[in-house]
Design an enzyme around this catalytic site. Sequence first.
Site, PDB file in Angstrom:
ATOM      1  N   HIS A 103       0.825  -1.218   0.000  1.00 53.52           N
ATOM      2  CA  HIS A 103       0.000   0.000   0.000  1.00 53.52           C
ATOM      3  C   HIS A 103       0.856   1.265   0.000  1.00 53.52           C
ATOM      4  CE1 HIS A 103       0.055   0.002   4.576  1.00 53.52           C
ATOM      5  NE2 HIS A 103       0.012   1.295   4.381  1.00 53.52           N
ATOM      6  N   SER A 142       3.857   2.325   8.501  1.00 48.75           N
ATOM      7  CA  SER A 142       3.678   1.300   7.485  1.00 48.75           C
ATOM      8  C   SER A 142       4.960   1.113   6.710  1.00 48.75           C
ATOM      9  CB  SER A 142       2.565   1.679   6.525  1.00 48.75           C
ATOM     10  OG  SER A 142       1.364   1.234   7.055  1.00 48.75           O
ATOM     11  N   ASP A 162       1.071  -7.643   2.307  1.00 46.97           N
ATOM     12  CA  ASP A 162       1.240  -6.205   2.051  1.00 46.97           C
ATOM     13  C   ASP A 162       2.718  -5.788   1.911  1.00 46.97           C
ATOM     14  OD1 ASP A 162       0.837  -3.498   1.813  1.00 46.97           O
ATOM     15  OD2 ASP A 162      -0.531  -3.342   3.511  1.00 46.97           O
TER      16      ASP A 162
HETATM   17  N1  ARG Z   1      -4.794   0.705   7.396  1.00 47.21           N
HETATM   18  C1  ARG Z   1      -3.476   0.714   6.865  1.00 47.21           C
HETATM   19  C2  ARG Z   1      -2.822   2.103   7.080  1.00 47.21           C
HETATM   20  O1  ARG Z   1      -3.388   2.963   7.672  1.00 47.21           O
HETATM   21  C3  ARG Z   1      -3.412   0.225   5.473  1.00 47.21           C
HETATM   22  C4  ARG Z   1      -4.109   1.043   4.445  1.00 47.21           C
HETATM   23  C5  ARG Z   1      -4.043   0.585   3.025  1.00 47.21           C
HETATM   24  N2  ARG Z   1      -4.984  -0.432   2.686  1.00 47.21           N
HETATM   25  C6  ARG Z   1      -6.269  -0.210   2.289  1.00 47.21           C
HETATM   26  N3  ARG Z   1      -7.025  -1.256   2.055  1.00 47.21           N
HETATM   27  N4  ARG Z   1      -6.792   0.968   2.112  1.00 47.21           N
HETATM   28  O2  ARG Z   1      -2.285   2.737   6.261  1.00 47.21           O
HETATM   29  N1  ASP Z   2      -1.351   1.437   7.934  1.00 48.04           N
HETATM   30  C1  ASP Z   2      -0.672   2.525   8.582  1.00 48.04           C
HETATM   31  C2  ASP Z   2       0.338   3.203   7.637  1.00 48.04           C
HETATM   32  O1  ASP Z   2       0.142   3.251   6.452  1.00 48.04           O
HETATM   33  C3  ASP Z   2      -0.037   2.098   9.848  1.00 48.04           C
HETATM   34  C4  ASP Z   2      -0.955   2.313  11.002  1.00 48.04           C
HETATM   35  O2  ASP Z   2      -1.691   3.301  11.016  1.00 48.04           O
HETATM   36  O3  ASP Z   2      -0.906   1.492  11.917  1.00 48.04           O
HETATM   37  O4  ASP Z   2       1.275   3.822   8.054  1.00 48.04           O
END
Ligand code: ARG
Ligand code: ASP
Length: 719
Positions: A86, A654, A222
């Site tokens: 991502h 991330s 990921d």
């Molecule tokens: N929740 C994770 C973070 O805040 C991954 C986000 C990317 N994935 C998604 N399905 N939108 O960045």
């Molecule tokens: N998914 C998040 C990021 O892209 C990490 C988090 O918020 O825990 O940095």
Amino acid sequence: MKKFFIIIISFLIVCAGTIKADEGMWIPLLLKKYNIKDMQAMGFKLTADDIYSINQASMKDAVMIFGGGCTGELVSDKGLILTNHHCGFGWIQYHSTLESDYLTNGFWAMNNKEELVNPGLSVTFLVRMEDVSTQVLKGVTDDMIEIKREKTIAGNIKKIAKKATEGTHYKAIIKPFYFGNEYYMFVNEVYTDVRLVGAPPSAIGKFGGDTDNWMWPRHTGDFSVFRIYADKNNKPADYSVDNVPFKPKKHFPISMKGVKKNDFTMVFGYPGSTQQYLTSHAISLITKTMNPHKINIRQKRIDVISADMDSDPSIRLKYASKYAGISNAWKKWQGENRGLRRLNAIKKKKELEKQFQNWTLKDPYKAKKYGKIISKYKSLYKRISPYQLAENYIFEAAFGIEILRFSGKFRKLVLATDREVGDDDLTKIKEQLKIEVERFFKDYNQPTDQRLFAILLKLYYENVDKDFHIEAFRTIRTEYDKSFGKYGKFIYSKSMFANKKKLLKFIDNYTVEAVEEIRTDPAYNLYNSFVKIYLEEITEAKSMLSGKIDRLNRTYINGLREMQTDKIFYPDANFTLRVAYGKVDDYEPRDGVRYRHYTTLEGIIEKDNPDIYDYRVPEKLKELYENKDYGEYAENGELHVAFTATNHTTGGNSGSPVINGSGHLIGINFDRNWEGTMSDIMYDPTQCRNITLDIRYALFIIDKFAGAGYLLDEMTLIK
Ligand code: ARG
Ligand code: ASP
């Protein structure tokens, strides 16, 4: 009995004078002072110098800011980087077309020549950091007015940063810590030739999609792979065919041994922002006003965009990255609200504030310095609330309309024309705008945007105080029968920003006289009227109030530190390099349910469903599963995919390396669990877990699934 133990344990913690791991994002420079003993007691076998040192190669030389908001790590002596899928997503999409769709099918360079160039992508390494509080605060006094203070500090910062980088290609940045009670300088080195080496198909790299996002149990592969290039002297250089793979001082060895519950883990990366020291009033503004409105606005955007994405694969491709971004925060805010409610966060903060208030009464000095803080907070938050809400609507609703935000980019041209810049400068701006036009239309579907236009503008109209309304609302009432849709039809049929060909032609033929065409364009006009409201009605008042709040914060945290002398306060995240440490652990999301700390390929096969976009498992992966063809990546016949631990992380973390007690890479951090998303504001050791991709799953995908095992030859694998 349990209670008794808890009392004993808290007593021990207080006596030891340290915070007990899990919670906290620590400054690498200060590990020796505050954390290293605790870390070693938990299973870390190396020293603080192995993590951060300016005299020897240390882990910090293998950790980088990846792009604008993620972390990445080096895993070979040829500049090979691992980060999240991502985090690389926008770049993978950038190279994707319907014909060669790398987002859907994955991409693997089979040799250096096949790696793809990413104009605009850079990675940033920390060369050194330094406590510069004394120099930055030189000339600053307690009774100084805020503007004067800011000016003094800004002047000092400029001088210090300049001196620190004189005669080098480094960049220095100085950031406030503890609300400006302390300042640290970061001297960075930026590499600008970063190429895409590989990415799994989205059905692996984004498996579970937005359905599983922010959730555990998780099965997302990921990760993506990039490589840094440098000039012949190993120095940063913009892309050139002559560049060669970067030779780093340090890269992470990769452990193939896996993790067990309670194993030490450390996350080393760039957490973006947290707000651990907010008062009850701020939390109330966030949970009762800001979050609900922002969630609602994004819900509308999601409804429109997802329906269009489902109806047409080309729209799906165009909106994939934008959609992921919109949905990500939308879901996070919901989890955050839920978690804060469950934790009784407002009540807890109120209790702390009461305790603080009582403490200030104990002596006249404290009463004078801190006595009025809490009541001041209350009135300031009350006053700032309407401005905050209006600002949220400008950014989330008004600028959620793509054509408006995009037309805003032409402000550059208007300003340049007004300033009568020379022909060369004008040509440069025009060239740049042409690139932006190409990029914008590559991922744009006008009917989707037009549908959003009517909905978002109406939301703004209905929810934002009249003081912040724009002129156009009257026009809509009087000339368009109160129909936002009809008004939209007018905008999209008349604006040149809805028409790529027209726009490119306009740029090509641009002369200074043509500036009027931009100024009078209906989309640009509308954009401008929001900018005007923002600048004239919101920013001034809001920054006055938030300046006062900043000042209170600065004093309040000092007071808290005076009151709780046995506690070590870690600074809020501010996108500087931090260490979080904890242990591999499971958790109980609710009564009677315990989630295991790891997932396996088994779970991917269980979720497989060709009818649900997010759960389509690639045939090749199923084959590997059927044949149990896991190579040396399995543990007792099981292929582990992800695991949870108690490291305190946030957005920006991330892609961060997750490291075991021996300093070896065991995984790539990529998310947090739903029950723990409130950790940016309040951390709960029983609920907050970071989610890490098990490194062996990434290696398995590279080797067995993609047939790019040659990449493993450059890595240092610890078996
Ligand atoms: N929740 C994770 C973070 O805040 C991954 C986000 C990317 N994935 C998604 N399905 N939108 O960045
Ligand atoms: N998914 C998040 C990021 O892209 C990490 C988090 O918020 O825990 O940095």
